[in-house]
Structure formats: structure tokens, C-alpha cells
Scaffold this active site. Structure first.
Site, PDB file in Angstrom:
ATOM      1  N   GLU A  23      -0.352   4.847  -9.890  1.00 19.53           N
ATOM      2  CA  GLU A  23      -1.197   4.326 -10.977  1.00 19.53           C
ATOM      3  C   GLU A  23      -2.650   4.793 -10.871  1.00 19.53           C
ATOM      4  O   GLU A  23      -3.323   4.970 -11.896  1.00 19.53           O
ATOM      5  CB  GLU A  23      -1.163   2.790 -10.993  1.00 19.53           C
ATOM      6  CG  GLU A  23       0.169   2.183 -11.386  1.00 19.53           C
ATOM      7  CD  GLU A  23       1.094   1.906 -10.211  1.00 19.53           C
ATOM      8  OE1 GLU A  23       2.136   1.262 -10.407  1.00 19.53           O
ATOM      9  OE2 GLU A  23       0.758   2.358  -9.081  1.00 19.53           O
ATOM     10  N   PHE A  35       5.666 -13.935  -8.997  1.00 24.46           N
ATOM     11  CA  PHE A  35       5.892 -12.614  -8.416  1.00 24.46           C
ATOM     12  C   PHE A  35       5.053 -11.577  -9.150  1.00 24.46           C
ATOM     13  O   PHE A  35       5.100 -11.462 -10.366  1.00 24.46           O
ATOM     14  CB  PHE A  35       7.376 -12.252  -8.505  1.00 24.46           C
ATOM     15  CG  PHE A  35       7.694 -10.880  -7.977  1.00 24.46           C
ATOM     16  CD1 PHE A  35       7.568 -10.585  -6.621  1.00 24.46           C
ATOM     17  CD2 PHE A  35       8.115  -9.873  -8.839  1.00 24.46           C
ATOM     18  CE1 PHE A  35       7.860  -9.323  -6.136  1.00 24.46           C
ATOM     19  CE2 PHE A  35       8.412  -8.609  -8.356  1.00 24.46           C
ATOM     20  CZ  PHE A  35       8.281  -8.332  -7.010  1.00 24.46           C
ATOM     21  N   GLN A  36       4.253 -10.831  -8.400  1.00 26.37           N
ATOM     22  CA  GLN A  36       3.372  -9.782  -8.904  1.00 26.37           C
ATOM     23  C   GLN A  36       2.329 -10.315  -9.897  1.00 26.37           C
ATOM     24  O   GLN A  36       1.877  -9.583 -10.776  1.00 26.37           O
ATOM     25  CB  GLN A  36       4.174  -8.627  -9.517  1.00 26.37           C
ATOM     26  CG  GLN A  36       4.969  -7.852  -8.468  1.00 26.37           C
ATOM     27  CD  GLN A  36       5.535  -6.543  -8.980  1.00 26.37           C
ATOM     28  OE1 GLN A  36       5.787  -6.380 -10.164  1.00 26.37           O
ATOM     29  NE2 GLN A  36       5.750  -5.596  -8.069  1.00 26.37           N
ATOM     30  N   LYS A  93       3.750 -10.837 -20.348  1.00 27.08           N
ATOM     31  CA  LYS A  93       5.030 -10.233 -20.713  1.00 27.08           C
ATOM     32  C   LYS A  93       5.620 -10.849 -21.981  1.00 27.08           C
ATOM     33  O   LYS A  93       6.196 -10.125 -22.817  1.00 27.08           O
ATOM     34  CB  LYS A  93       6.013 -10.383 -19.552  1.00 27.08           C
ATOM     35  CG  LYS A  93       7.339  -9.657 -19.764  1.00 27.08           C
ATOM     36  CD  LYS A  93       8.220  -9.752 -18.524  1.00 27.08           C
ATOM     37  CE  LYS A  93       9.511  -8.952 -18.686  1.00 27.08           C
ATOM     38  NZ  LYS A  93      10.356  -9.045 -17.466  1.00 27.08           N
ATOM     39  N   MET A 149     -18.458  15.722   5.004  1.00 26.09           N
ATOM     40  CA  MET A 149     -19.740  15.084   4.714  1.00 26.09           C
ATOM     41  C   MET A 149     -20.034  13.969   5.716  1.00 26.09           C
ATOM     42  O   MET A 149     -21.190  13.787   6.131  1.00 26.09           O
ATOM     43  CB  MET A 149     -19.754  14.531   3.288  1.00 26.09           C
ATOM     44  CG  MET A 149     -21.125  14.070   2.815  1.00 26.09           C
ATOM     45  SD  MET A 149     -22.335  15.424   2.740  1.00 26.09           S
ATOM     46  CE  MET A 149     -21.960  16.120   1.135  1.00 26.09           C
TER      47      MET A 149
END
Length: 565
Positions: free
Chosen positions: A66, A128-129, A178, A478
Site C-alpha cells: 500500500e 478485526f483490522q 464497509k 548520508m
């Protein structure tokens, strides 16, 4: 006799699911490309997307991660000026977009990110999630929508695009539970909302600014990313040449004033050109256009441009006097301001001032070795001025900014404000989709490359012929440079053991890989890679202690540059 025009009749509204409404609203906005990654809570939206991709109205690009999808939407936006779009599911899908959102927003890149969320009935129950992505991203977005009713979807999507593209562009997040994807509401097509009006400025302020410029003896223009965003390159060039004013640019402005122009001083700041920094510090008028006075540009702001009257032109009122106190400020769109200003600017010649600035220039040392400059010069010679150059972040980014003579805007795609390692591959993919037919390359370091090499699979699947140049020095360059210069050479956690076979890695993706240690070898690798018609990885080996010069020590003023060890 004039016949009155009949008002256009609205079509009878149709009833669609929330997911279908999102897709229709995206079509309204002219969206034909989406980057994303599906998952549980956003699955109904992907189910609706199926019909739109099947008939070719919208194309979806599945990335490897993602974060890569968000960077791709960002790269697409920077290359095209359009709003980039990204989909992600809830929980880890949404949190994986956070770095990409912050990167886009800080660099004023317009993207809209749609995330799935657990159903309304589960919000606040540690489902969940479930994650509060609005709370997480609120400080790093221009605006956010936490939707709770299906009727609010269409207005939110339409307004999101308007906000993302208006004024100072930025990132907008739309979080959709959802259940709203499957609930239905009436949908009526609408034309895209126009951008919000830009701030108005008074004519007397334009006249006062012209007077300051015409009267100045040692003026310098400090041009930032707002010039590119406002499409004001021509106006900037006309102002510089009419008034004979040297131009120093930020990283975000490279190409918006051609580096090949005699008035170009190149980049300014921590790794800026010596003449650019000294010109700013010795100017009597600093005209800052579309820039935000980043600490990487100003160094110690208390000692910045102390001999100058400081002018600040910017569309974002919040940036005025935030980092540097100004003597004259004008809030407005850069293109509008410069267009209004130009008729009042006198033709001038400031020969003595330009000659003084030229005396501060130090030419780059010639070298027969395979140095970073040799690498950038060789790649540049093999490309044309239309080539889009994406970078990651680190030494390679600064070498590219210093040595590549960009002559057109939107050709450098790089992370400025966030300094995001791992940005480059996703951004290059987005830029390649945004400008099909234009060569896109990625210049990266071996540290950054490890953070985004998974997106090689996206380039392979989509048959994008992106050439990836890895400047390999076996270290986090760096960080090591800072440890060497400012931390008594205590090299903590910066070594990158040479365990990666770039040729075999590329082969595992069905691509070609090369490892070179000379300019001739690099030229041969470029020619061979182009012949494959696919992406390729070209690893360029350099000495571990090749450093970026000049450098302003942290906390110091920009005229106190170290030119060498």
C-alpha cells in the site's frame, strides 16, 4: 429576438450502492487510473470496481504494498498535475498509506486516498483490522472525511477532489465503513466542482513590490515548488530576465527555471551551490516565490538573509512569517501575482552584482574516476530533457539535484519535505503511467533501494521500461557522512553488507540486471537495458567515502559551507 436557453434538466436519479457511487464520482472527476491493494473491509468497493475495469472505463494498478500505491498516486500527480488516487483497506492497509500521505501532503502533491473501515456497528469496539485512520492522519492531510451515511459519499468525493487540487494542493483521506459500500442512495451525475478562488491581492501591493524590485541593487529570487504547482515557469523567467535577477531554487523547483540559464544559481541551502547561498546572504532584496523557508534551505533561520529585505509571495497564508519574518508579504497564486507584477518591472542590467556572484562559483574538480558526478553526467548524456527522473532520498538525491541540469518543470520527482527513503520506485511507476511514452528512470542508493525493491514486480507485470540506477556504496551514505563529519566517525548501524546480487535479483523478476564500475560500462548497460523493452536494474559501484559537497553543518548559517573534508 433572442430565444431564452432552457435550463438543462437533471437526469432522473438512479439508486446505486455506495461503492458504485464512489466509482461514478471518480468518473465525474476524469479519473481513469487507480493504484491500490484490496482487503476485507474495502472488498465491496473492489467488487464494484470489477465492472469498471472490465469495460475499460478505469484501470487499476495492483502494487506490491500500500505504501507503494500511495507513492505511485503521488508520482502520477507530480508528473501530470492531476489528482492521484489510491485505494487501501482498513487496519494495516490504511496504516501502510501513512508515510505516502505525509510525503504527498508536505510536498503539496494532490492525492485522494480512499480507505475501507469496519462497519459502523463495529467502530470503537476494537474490531478485526479496525484503526482510527482519521486520527492517525489528521495532522498530515489537507482534509479528512470519516463517513457515516451513504448519502454523504458523493458530496465527500466531489469535495475531496476540489480540496486536493485547490490553493496549495495536498492529500485528502476518505474513510468509508464497509456497510456504506453496500447500502444504497440516490445518485445524480454532476460536473466537477471548480477550484476554490485564490486569495485576492491589492493593486497597491503589486506597485509597492515593483518599487522594491526596481530599486534593489543586489536582488535574488528564491523560487520554490509553488512556481511549478502554479505553472508559472514562463512568468518567473520573464521576471528574472527583465530585471536581470539571479535565481536560486529549492529542490521542489528544479526545472521550473532552467539550470542552463545564465541567471540560474542552482539549488540553495544545506547542499546548495556556493554562489547561490552567498548570493542570498549578500543580497539586499530576497524575493521568495512559492517557497516555505524549510530549515534545509535556510540553515539557522536567525542568520538567514540578514542583509536583505525579505519578500514572500505564497498562496498559503499559514506559511507567511512562520519560519522567517518577512518585510513584505503578498498572499496569492504565484502565476497571478507575477502576471500582475511584470508590467511594472523596469528593464534592468545588474552586471556588477552578477559578476560578484560569478566570482563565488567553484567549478567541480575533474576526475577520471567513476564518481557520483561521472555517473549522473553519463546517465544525463544518454537521456533527453523530457526524461522524468525519480529519486529516493540520500546522497544520490543531492548528487542528482546538483549535477543534473533540469530545464523543464515536473521532470524531477523526489521527496523533499519528508525525505522519504523508499519513495522512488512507487513514484517512478506513477510517473510512468502519468506520462506514457516518456522515458522514466529512477536514481536511488542501495539503502533506499532495499526499501522499495518489492515494487520491481509491479514494473515487471505492467511492462514499464523504468531504468533503475543504484548508486551502491555499501552504506547508508548520508547517515555515514554525518557520522564522519559530526559524530567522530562512530559508524553505528550504517554498513550494508554486500550480500545482494543485483543481476540475479533482477532476473528473479524476469528483468535484467547489470553491475558496472566505469563510465563505458554504464553506457553499455544503458544501451543493453533499453534494448530489452523492460525495466532493468543497473548497479553503479562507488567508493564508500564519496560525500556530498558542499554541506552546511547542522544549525549553522548557509554561508558557512564546508567544501571538503
Amino acid at each position: 429576438m433572442t430565444t431564452a436557453t432552457k435550463p438543462e434538466k437533471k437526469k432522473n436519479p438512479v439508486r446505486l450502492t455506495g461503492a458504485q457511487i464512489i466509482m461514478e464520482c471518480l468518473l465525474e472527476q476524469g479519473v481513469d487510473l487507480i493504484f491500490g491493494y484490496p482487503g476485507g473491509q474495502i472488498m465491496p468497493l473492489y467488487d464494484a470496481l470489477y465492472d469498471y475495469t472490465k469495460d475499460g472505463r478505469i484501470r487499476h494498478i495492483l502494487t506490491a504494498h500500500e505504501q507503494g500505491a500511495t507513492h505511485a498516486a503521488d508520482g502520477y500527480a507530480r508528473a501530470t498535475g492531476k489528482v492521484g488516487v489510491c485505494f487501501a483497506t482498513s487496519g494495516p492497509g490504511a496504516t501502510n498509506t501513512v508515510t505516502g500521505i505525509a510525503t504527498a501532503n508536505l510536498d503539496s502533491s494532490p492525492i485522494v486516498v480512499v480507505t475501507g473501515q469496519v462497519p459502523n456497528s463495529s467502530i470503537g469496539r476494537d474490531a478485526f483490522q479496525e484503526v482510527d485512520i482519521i486520527g492517525i492522519t489528521l495532522p498530515i492531510t489537507k482534509h479528512s472525511y470519516a463517513l457515516r451515511r451513504v448519502e454523504d459519499i458523493a458530496p465527500a468525493v466531489r469535495e475531496a477532489f476540489r480540496i486536493a487540487a485547490s490553493g496549495r494542493p495536498g492529500a485528502v483521506l476518505i474513510d468509508v465503513p464497509k456497510n456504506l459500500f453496500t447500502e444504497t442512495a440516490e445518485y445524480n451525475p454532476e460536473k466537477p466542482l471548480g477550484k476554490y478562488e485564490t486569495p485576492h491581492f491589492r493593486e497597491d501591493k503589486i506597485l509597492r513590490l515593483a518599487e522594491l524590485i526596481n530599486r534593489a541593487e543586489r536582488p535574488v529570487i528564491h523560487a520554490g515548488g509553488g512556481v511549478r504547482i502554479s505553472d508559472a515557469s514562463e512568468e518567473l523567467s520573464e521576471l528574472a530576465h527583465k530585471a536581470d535577477i539571479p535565481v536560486a531554487t529549492t529542490l521542489m523547483c528544479l526545472g521550473s527555471f532552467p539550470r542552463t540559464d545564465p541567471l540560474s544559481l542552482g539549488i540553495m541551502g544545506m547542499h546548495g551551490m556556493r554562489e547561490a547561498n552567498l548570493a542570498v546572504q549578500n543580497s539586499d532584496l530576497l524575493i521568495t516565490i512559492g517557497a516555505r523557508f524549510s530549515d534545509r534551505v535556510t540553515g539557522d533561520a536567525r542568520g538567514y538573509a540578514k542583509k536583505s529585505q525579505v519578500v514572500h509571495i505564497d498562496i498559503d497564508r499559514a506559511e507567511i512569517d512562520k519560519n522567517v519574518l518577512t518585510d513584505f508579504r503578498l498572499v496569492g497564486d504565484v502565476k497571478d501575482v507575477l502576471t500582475a507584477l511584470l508590467p511594472h518591472i523596469k528593464e534592468s542590467k545588474r552586471t556588477a552584482w552578477r559578476e560578484q556572484i560569478s566570482s563565488w562559483h567553484r567549478p567541480d574538480p575533474d576526475s577520471s574516476k567513476f564518481t557520483p558526478k561521472t555517473i549522473i553526467d553519463t546517465i544525463r548524456a544518454a537521456c533527453d530533457e523530457e526524461t522524468i527522473v525519480a529519486t529516493d532520498v540520500g546522497q544520490h538525491q543531492m548528487w542528482t539535484a546538483q549535477y543534473w541540469p533540469f530545464t523543464k518543470p515536473c521532470k524531477l520527482i523526489t521527496s523533499g519535505g519528508m525525505g522519504t527513503m523508499g519513495f522512488g520506485m512507487g513514484a517512478a511507476i506513477g510517473a510512468a503511467f502519468g506520462r506514457p511514452g516518456t522515458e522514466t528512470i529512477l536514481i536511488t542508493g542501495d539503502g533506499s533501494f532495499r526499501m522499495n525493491l518489492n515494487e520491481l514486480i509491479t514494473a515487471r507485470i505492467q511492462e514499464l521500461p523504468i531504468l533503475v540506477f543504484v548508486i551502491r556504496n555499501g552504506t547508508l551514505g548520508m547517515v555515514r557522512q554525518w557520522q564522519k563529519l559530526f559524530w567522530e566517525r562512530r559508524y553505528s548501524a550504517t554498513d550494508l553488507p554486500d550480500v545482494l546480487d543485483y543481476e540475479k535479483l533482477a532476473e528473479s523478476f524476469g528483468l535484467t540486471g547489470y553491475r558496472v564500475d566505469s563510465a563505458d560500462g554504464l553506457r553499455e548497460a544503458i544501451a543493453a537495458a533499453r534494448g530489452t523493452g523492460r525495466a532493468a536494474v543497473i548497479c553503479c559501484d562507488v567508493f564508500i567515502d564519496e560525500n556530498v559537497w558542499p554541506i552546511v553543518p547542522p544549525g549553522d548559517t548557509i554561508d558557512n559551507q564546508r567544501m571538503e573534508e
